[in-house]
Structure formats: C-alpha cells, structure tokens
Design an enzyme around this catalytic site. Structure first.
Site, PDB file in Angstrom:
ATOM      1  N   PRO A 114     175.156  42.663   8.918  1.00 38.34           N
ATOM      2  CG  PRO A 114     174.590  42.812   6.096  1.00 38.34           C
ATOM      3  CD  PRO A 114     173.914  43.390   7.717  1.00 38.34           C
ATOM      4  CG  ASP A 140     177.675  20.385  21.339  1.00 40.86           C
ATOM      5  OD1 ASP A 140     177.981  18.999  21.317  1.00 40.86           O
ATOM      6  OD2 ASP A 140     177.226  21.450  21.801  1.00 40.86           O
ATOM      7  NE  ARG A 171     173.202  23.205  20.996  1.00 40.58           N
ATOM      8  CZ  ARG A 171     175.128  23.231  21.749  1.00 40.58           C
ATOM      9  NH1 ARG A 171     175.392  23.591  22.057  1.00 40.58           N
ATOM     10  NH2 ARG A 171     175.010  21.976  21.487  1.00 40.58           N
ATOM     11  CD  GLU A 184     167.898  47.697  -0.181  1.00 36.96           C
ATOM     12  OE1 GLU A 184     168.662  46.917  -0.383  1.00 36.96           O
ATOM     13  OE2 GLU A 184     166.677  47.578  -0.518  1.00 36.96           O
TER      14      GLU A 184
END
Ligand code: 4G0
Length: 225
Positions: free
Chosen positions: A88, A167, A152, A115
C-alpha cells in the site's frame, strides 16, 4: 514474451486468472509465462514459519527476510529482472505504469501478507507498487491486476476488436457511450447520429461525448492531458 515470476504463500489464488481464456491462450501461445513460487518452501524453521512478531513489540506479524531472499535468488536471472514489491506504500499503479512494465522481459512480483514486510526486504527490489488506496489481506490481487493489465498490452494477446490502443486511459479520456442492438429497448433508443451513416458526424459526436463524460466523472484526467 514477458516472463512473470510471482512469490506468494497462496499460489492457488492465481488459478482463476491463469485458466481464464485470454491469459490461458497467451500462455499457450508463448506470449507470456507465469511461474508461481511458494516462499514457505524456503523457510528453514521447524514449522516452516515465514513471519514473526515485530522487534520493539506490538501486535501483528511481519514477513521475515530469509525465505523471500532465498526464494528470489532461486529464480534464474533474478539479477536482471524487474523486481516489484506489492505494498500500500508503493507508487500508484496506472495505465502508464502498465505500459512501462509491458516493455520489460522479466518481472518478479513479491506478494506479502500480514501487517507488512521486514523493512530490509525493500532493498531486494527495484520498485514498490500500490494498486490503490485500500488494504487487502495480501499482495496477490494486486499482482494479478498487474499480470492481467500488462499482458493485454503485449501484441498478439488480444484479438478481435478488443485492441488496446483505443481503450479508456490510453488517451486519458473515458470512452464515449456505446450502443448495440436492439435500436429500441423498452422505449430507450440509440442516438440518431449513430445510425445516420455520417462518419464525420459520428466521430465528432464521440469525441464530444468522451470529453463531456471525462469532465463530469474524472476531471483529474483532463489535467494530465
Ligand atoms: C505490505 C498491496 C503488504 C504491507 C498489498 C499489507 C493492498 C495493496 C500488505 C501491508 C496489500 C495495494 C502495511 C497493511 C498486503 N494491500 N493497495 N496487502 N500493510 O496495492
């Protein structure tokens, strides 16, 4: 051909995406390769532990260095691979990062749980990535998001009309509204311009709608243009 190696305590979690038709076909066609490595196998402790309580005290468990280090170094050519920690605290993942990664030929993804990681694990990697400002139980879903979004972009992975360049995000604009048959669904009809046959007018309408939609929903993307 991109080679992905993924360090994870839960290799079975990847079965879903690897058995999905598009990535499965990409693997069969030798456009990508995905190898999973359970770093628990590299633990030298009696109960195959890979985590321990933090120095200094406190709740939670921290992933320890040795199993991840040894697993990483068991991978052939690891020294030349682009090594990524999923955390994160990493730089935020976007389509631009996906494009950047699609130019690599060997990517190693390290998925943590608990954690967090022993801080020294950060010195083993080249890059730290976060797929968004939320916490998951592990780095596997972020790793899968990276494998899928990078794959992709590799020429030959997508067939049909799913071609990547048009896209959303490719030009920092959201896509314009799209319609298909039937023309009238419960009284909701398709904009007349789309059935006019006037391609110049259609192109103009699509550009305007795309811009309008981006302004309404994602004004932040227009700042990037
Ligand atoms: C390291 C990535 C890994 C630290 C991983 C959690 C979300 C993302 C993990 C933690 C993850 C993301 C400090 C809670 C595993 N969750 N947004 N979970 N901490 O990319």
């Amino acid at each position: 051909m991109i080679n992905f190696d993924c360090l994870t305590l839960f290799p079975e979690m990847f079965n879903g995406i690897l058995e999905d038709s598009i990535l499965k076909r990409a693997i069969e066609n030798n456009l990508i390769e995905v190898k999973l490595h359970n770093f628990r196998e590299f633990s030298t402790l009696k109960h195959k532990n890979v985590d321990d309580s933090p120095y200094g005290g406190g709740a939670g468990m921290v992933l320890m260095c040795p199993p991840i280090y040894d697993c990483l170094h068991s991978i052939e050519n690891n020294e030349n691979a682009h090594k990524i920690l999923l955390t994160p605290q990493g730089r935020k993942y976007t389509q631009d990062v996906a494009k950047e990664l699609s130019k690599k030929d060997h990517i190693i993804l390290i998925c943590g749980h608990y954690e967090g990681f022993d801080e020294r694990i950060r010195s083993f990697v080249d890059d730290e990535i976060s797929v968004g400002d939320y916490i998951l139980t592990g780095g596997e879903i972020p790793a899968m998001a990276i494998i899928d979004s990078v794959s992709r972009l590799i020429p030959g992975v997508l067939h049909n009309d799913e071609s990547a360049p048009t896209d959303s995000f490719e030009n920092n604009l959201l896509e314009c509204p799209q319609y298909t048959k039937p023309f009238d669904f419960m009284g909701m009809t398709v904009p007349e311009v789309l059935v006019s046959g006037n391609h110049q007018e259609i192109d103009k309408w699509r550009k305007e709608e795309s811009l309008k939609r981006t302004k309404e929903r994602r004004n932040d993307l227009l700042d990037k243009k």
